[in-house]
Design a protein around this motif. Structure first.
Motif, PDB file in Angstrom:
ATOM      1  N   TRP A   1     -35.690  -9.105  85.244  1.00  0.00           N
ATOM      2  CA  TRP A   1     -36.920  -8.211  85.714  1.00  0.00           C
ATOM      3  C   TRP A   1     -35.982  -6.998  86.339  1.00  0.00           C
ATOM      4  N   LEU A   2     -36.784  -5.973  86.126  1.00  0.00           N
ATOM      5  CA  LEU A   2     -36.261  -4.704  86.689  1.00  0.00           C
ATOM      6  C   LEU A   2     -37.147  -3.994  87.664  1.00  0.00           C
ATOM      7  N   SER A   3     -36.686  -3.181  88.677  1.00  0.00           N
ATOM      8  CA  SER A   3     -37.515  -2.257  89.435  1.00  0.00           C
ATOM      9  C   SER A   3     -36.690  -1.226  89.976  1.00  0.00           C
ATOM     10  N   THR A   4     -37.427  -0.126  90.117  1.00  0.00           N
ATOM     11  CA  THR A   4     -36.558   1.126  90.801  1.00  0.00           C
ATOM     12  C   THR A   4     -37.097   1.402  92.260  1.00  0.00           C
ATOM     13  N   ALA A   5     -36.095   1.779  93.192  1.00  0.00           N
ATOM     14  CA  ALA A   5     -36.584   2.079  94.381  1.00  0.00           C
ATOM     15  C   ALA A   5     -35.477   2.981  94.903  1.00  0.00           C
ATOM     16  N   HIS A   6     -35.898   3.755  96.211  1.00  0.00           N
ATOM     17  CA  HIS A   6     -34.775   4.920  96.285  1.00  0.00           C
ATOM     18  C   HIS A   6     -34.393   4.659  97.939  1.00  0.00           C
ATOM     19  N   LEU A   7     -33.579   5.511  98.413  1.00  0.00           N
ATOM     20  CA  LEU A   7     -33.453   5.706  99.945  1.00  0.00           C
ATOM     21  C   LEU A   7     -32.934   6.878 100.158  1.00  0.00           C
ATOM     22  N   HIS A   8     -32.641   7.601 101.286  1.00  0.00           N
ATOM     23  CA  HIS A   8     -32.038   8.538 101.567  1.00  0.00           C
ATOM     24  C   HIS A   8     -30.585   8.380 101.951  1.00  0.00           C
ATOM     25  N   ARG A   9     -29.687   9.025 101.564  1.00  0.00           N
ATOM     26  CA  ARG A   9     -28.256   8.630 102.036  1.00  0.00           C
ATOM     27  C   ARG A   9     -27.929  10.029 103.224  1.00  0.00           C
ATOM     28  N   GLY A  10     -27.547   9.203 104.175  1.00  0.00           N
ATOM     29  CA  GLY A  10     -27.095   9.960 105.413  1.00  0.00           C
ATOM     30  C   GLY A  10     -28.048  10.535 106.208  1.00  0.00           C
ATOM     31  N   THR A  11     -27.935  11.356 107.181  1.00  0.00           N
ATOM     32  CA  THR A  11     -28.951  11.835 108.154  1.00  0.00           C
ATOM     33  C   THR A  11     -28.986  13.230 108.047  1.00  0.00           C
ATOM     34  N   SER A  12     -27.930  14.166 107.503  1.00  0.00           N
ATOM     35  CA  SER A  12     -28.024  15.416 107.672  1.00  0.00           C
ATOM     36  C   SER A  12     -28.659  15.996 106.276  1.00  0.00           C
ATOM     37  N   ALA A  13     -29.409  17.104 106.654  1.00  0.00           N
ATOM     38  CA  ALA A  13     -30.313  17.729 105.495  1.00  0.00           C
ATOM     39  C   ALA A  13     -29.285  18.442 104.550  1.00  0.00           C
ATOM     40  N   TRP A  14     -29.196  18.269 103.115  1.00  0.00           N
ATOM     41  CA  TRP A  14     -28.582  19.314 102.262  1.00  0.00           C
ATOM     42  C   TRP A  14     -29.378  20.433 101.962  1.00  0.00           C
ATOM     43  N   PRO A  15     -28.600  21.292 102.133  1.00  0.00           N
ATOM     44  CA  PRO A  15     -29.747  22.741 102.313  1.00  0.00           C
ATOM     45  C   PRO A  15     -30.563  22.955 101.330  1.00  0.00           C
ATOM     46  N   PRO A  16     -30.057  22.853 100.159  1.00  0.00           N
ATOM     47  CA  PRO A  16     -30.584  23.167  98.672  1.00  0.00           C
ATOM     48  C   PRO A  16     -32.129  22.513  98.830  1.00  0.00           C
TER      49      PRO A  16
ATOM     50  N   GLY B   1     -33.377  20.609 101.712  1.00  0.00           N
ATOM     51  CA  GLY B   1     -33.826  20.335 102.811  1.00  0.00           C
ATOM     52  C   GLY B   1     -34.244  19.227 103.486  1.00  0.00           C
ATOM     53  N   GLN B   2     -33.184  18.048 103.050  1.00  0.00           N
ATOM     54  CA  GLN B   2     -33.396  16.704 103.547  1.00  0.00           C
ATOM     55  C   GLN B   2     -32.010  16.010 102.926  1.00  0.00           C
ATOM     56  N   PRO B   3     -31.966  14.843 103.486  1.00  0.00           N
ATOM     57  CA  PRO B   3     -30.753  14.088 103.002  1.00  0.00           C
ATOM     58  C   PRO B   3     -31.099  13.680 101.615  1.00  0.00           C
ATOM     59  N   PRO B   4     -29.850  13.732 100.745  1.00  0.00           N
ATOM     60  CA  PRO B   4     -30.198  13.420  99.501  1.00  0.00           C
ATOM     61  C   PRO B   4     -30.548  12.102  99.319  1.00  0.00           C
ATOM     62  N   THR B   5     -31.258  11.857  97.998  1.00  0.00           N
ATOM     63  CA  THR B   5     -31.897  10.561  97.908  1.00  0.00           C
ATOM     64  C   THR B   5     -30.726   9.915  96.743  1.00  0.00           C
ATOM     65  N   GLU B   6     -31.031   8.550  96.673  1.00  0.00           N
ATOM     66  CA  GLU B   6     -30.541   7.913  95.593  1.00  0.00           C
ATOM     67  C   GLU B   6     -31.511   6.773  95.240  1.00  0.00           C
ATOM     68  N   ALA B   7     -31.846   7.072  93.670  1.00  0.00           N
ATOM     69  CA  ALA B   7     -32.759   6.431  92.989  1.00  0.00           C
ATOM     70  C   ALA B   7     -31.734   5.396  92.440  1.00  0.00           C
ATOM     71  N   MET B   8     -32.321   3.890  92.569  1.00  0.00           N
ATOM     72  CA  MET B   8     -31.549   2.994  91.989  1.00  0.00           C
ATOM     73  C   MET B   8     -32.425   1.979  91.090  1.00  0.00           C
ATOM     74  N   CYS B   9     -31.768   1.597  89.931  1.00  0.00           N
ATOM     75  CA  CYS B   9     -32.454   0.585  89.239  1.00  0.00           C
ATOM     76  C   CYS B   9     -31.808  -1.109  89.708  1.00  0.00           C
ATOM     77  N   PHE B  10     -32.851  -1.712  90.205  1.00  0.00           N
ATOM     78  CA  PHE B  10     -32.538  -3.156  90.470  1.00  0.00           C
ATOM     79  C   PHE B  10     -32.823  -4.172  89.514  1.00  0.00           C
ATOM     80  N   ALA B  11     -32.150  -5.061  89.261  1.00  0.00           N
ATOM     81  CA  ALA B  11     -32.136  -6.349  88.205  1.00  0.00           C
ATOM     82  C   ALA B  11     -32.130  -7.483  88.950  1.00  0.00           C
ATOM     83  N   SER B  12     -33.158  -8.502  88.561  1.00  0.00           N
ATOM     84  CA  SER B  12     -33.196  -9.848  89.165  1.00  0.00           C
ATOM     85  C   SER B  12     -33.305 -10.699  87.887  1.00  0.00           C
ATOM     86  N   GLN B  13     -32.560 -12.031  87.920  1.00  0.00           N
ATOM     87  CA  GLN B  13     -32.452 -12.826  87.070  1.00  0.00           C
ATOM     88  C   GLN B  13     -33.197 -14.310  87.536  1.00  0.00           C
TER      89      GLN B  13
END
Length: 534
Positions: free
Chosen positions: A141-156, A158-170
């Motif tokens: 099984w797969l799902s995708t989810a995300h989170l923001h990395r860090g707390t400081s905004a990346w200027p281009p 205007g927020q902390p960068p995101t990490e979109a991750m593909c998760f797998a479960s067996q």
């Protein structure tokens, strides 16, 4: 765009209760023909003091709904539903949980989704490893989810960068492992992904872009069951929290929060090739509440050009706003762009006419002024259409009027404020009555860091600037007077060949008791494939 907004018989309510902020729904159709919806209950959108996860069912295709059943009385955020035979599975974050029902949604059992460390997961995708002649390695099984990395905004962005991750479960969703990072483009904020497996075994994912500059949604593809991903591909759609799936006839359907200038819940139907947008087209989107199909409102096509005219309104306000968003800059620190306009401000209040290119520019009948501290107004020839040419080169902004250079301005290039490109009204709500004429728009963007060249050429002979978006997107429900948080997260099912049922949260911002951030209910809309051709 074709719209179902005024067709009252197409809409209904799943759950609406005074004092409850009901939001973020998803829906499924069981093998027995029952509709099951899941959604979140809070006291308000921002800084909620209470929250719970609910489910309810309908045995008459949405005409009536049961009383809600509590899945979690202390948590739950953005649920997604999947049907696996006779088992319904709801995956949700905050906390990461899997809720399962084996009796058509009557009762539910809940277990932790261990290892699902990111937020806002997608519907569970049960991989078919035999599609495309791949090797069957057991059920994954797969799902995708995300989170923001860090707390400081990346200027281009205007927020902390995101990490979109593909998760797998067996192990049927009990534990999840991070399989692959899906995107690492620093100037894009990709989140809230939705995935589907195609007939050839490839996986297609559609992501919200969260920079709030009218970037489109981006698509990614995987040819190895989620292990690696393509570079992000810009689509023609502007949306948040897409719900992407395959219809029975093999096409793609996505429902989403429309974050073009005219807000609401929308749908798109098309092919994989159309979504992947091989020509790198960008659909201009507009806010035009006074537009009439008979060309009698505003905007109005005339022999002289496109006329934006709200001077007949009794007072300024939301109905007077008319503006269009063009393709934004993605990497402002390295981008070069040129915007050329032939236009004239005929009359208007302070917020009625202008543009955004690098900064906001106010345009009057005889002056133009950038919103830069200390900058002065520059004179424009009166009583004529003028050519305004603005160029942007890695933070240096130059204005030319009728071929003559007026002024250079030096800006901090690596900021999100440089990215959006907008024409028309400066305000949605105040001092925005006015009249202006637009004859030609030319935009060229050079993005060396992305290997992208973009050009847009428009004149009044082409019709409305947003004609492609009007033709290609179906508006399910308009909510232009609600704030962006209060509408548009959605889910859909196909109830019959080419017949669809969509649930979404809806703020009803036009109603007198609407309170931003406090008003939302779960609504539904029925639509059919033929609606896209209205």
């Amino acid at each position: 765009m074709p719209s179902l907004n005024d067709l009252s018989q197409r809409h209904g309510v799943v759950d609406r209760r005074q004092g409850q902020y009901l939001c973020f729904p998803d829906i499924c159709l069981t093998e027995s023909g029952r509709l099951v919806a899941v959604y979140r209950e809070m006291d308000r959108h921002f800084k909620a003091t209470r929250r719970c996860m609910l489910a309810c069912v309908s045995d008459d295709m949405g005409a009536t709904w049961s009383e809600p059943l509590v899945l979690n009385d202390r948590g739950g955020h953005c649920p997604r539903l999947s049907v696996h035979g006779q088992v319904l599975r709801c995956i949700v974050d905050c906390p990461a949980s899997l809720h399962e029902s084996r009796d058509n949604g009557e009762t539910w059992e809940s277990v932790p989704a261990k290892g699902l460390t990111h937020g806002i997961p997608d519907r569970i995708l049960r991989l078919d490893h035999t599609a495309g002649q791949g090797e069957d390695t057991g059920e994954t099984w797969l799902s995708t989810a995300h989170l923001h990395r860090g707390t400081s905004a990346w200027p281009p962005i205007g927020q902390p960068p995101t990490e979109a991750m593909c998760f797998a479960s067996q192990d049927q969703g009990r534990t999840w492992k991070p399989l692959s990072v899906m995107s690492l483009v620093p100037c894009l904020t990709l989140c809230e992904g939705s995935m589907v497996q195609l007939g050839n075994g490839h996986i297609l994912a559609l992501f919200r872009e969260n920079s709030h500059v009218f970037e489109p949604m981006y698509a990614l593809t995987s040819r190895d069951f989620g292990a690696t991903w393509s570079e992000p591909i810009p689509t023609t759609l502007l949306g948040h929290r897409p719900c992407l799936g395959l219809t029975r006839d093999g096409r793609l359907l996505a429902t989403f929060r429309n974050v073009g200038p005219d807000h609401g819940t929308a749908a798109w139907l098309g092919t994989v090739e159309e979504l992947l947008n091989p020509d790198q087209e960008y659909w201009v989107h507009g806010l035009t509440p006074l537009y009439r199909d008979d060309n009698s409102g505003s905007p109005r096509l005339t022999p002289e050009g496109l006329l934006l005219d709200s001077t007949g309104q009794d007072s300024p306000g939301p109905d007077c706003a008319v503006f269009y968003c063009l393709r934004p800059l993605t990497d402002p620190a390295r981008a070069k762009a040129e915007l050329t306009l032939r236009m004239q401000c005929l009359e208007g209040e302070a917020e009625s006419c202008g543009l955004r290119f690098g900064v906001w520019w106010r345009i009057g009948p005889d002056r133009i002024r950038p919103e830069i501290k200390g900058a002065r107004s520059l004179k424009l020839p009166q009583g004529q259409v003028n050519e305004l040419r603005l160029s942007y080169d890695q933070g240096v902004l130059t204005l030319r009027v009728n071929g003559r250079k007026k002024r250079d301005y030096t800006l901090d290039p690596a900021r999100v404020e440089r990215r959006a490109i907008i024409l028309g009204s400066l305000s949605r709500t105040q001092k925005n009555r006015g009249k202006s004429l637009w004859q030609e728009i030319t935009l060229h963007i050079h993005e060396p860091g992305l290997g992208r060249e973009y050009q847009y050429i428009w004149n009044a002979a082409h019709g409305l600037p947003d004609a492609r978006a009007r033709a290609g997107i179906l508006e399910l429900r308009n909510d232009r007077q609600a704030i962006g948080a209060d509408f548009g997260y959605s889910g859909w099912v196909e109830t019959g060949p080419g017949e669809f049922f969509c649930v979404y949260h809806h703020g009803a911002g036009h109603e007198p008791d609407y309170r931003p951030g406090y008003s939302s209910h779960v609504a539904w809309t029925r639509f059919v494939a033929g609606d896209f051709a209205l």
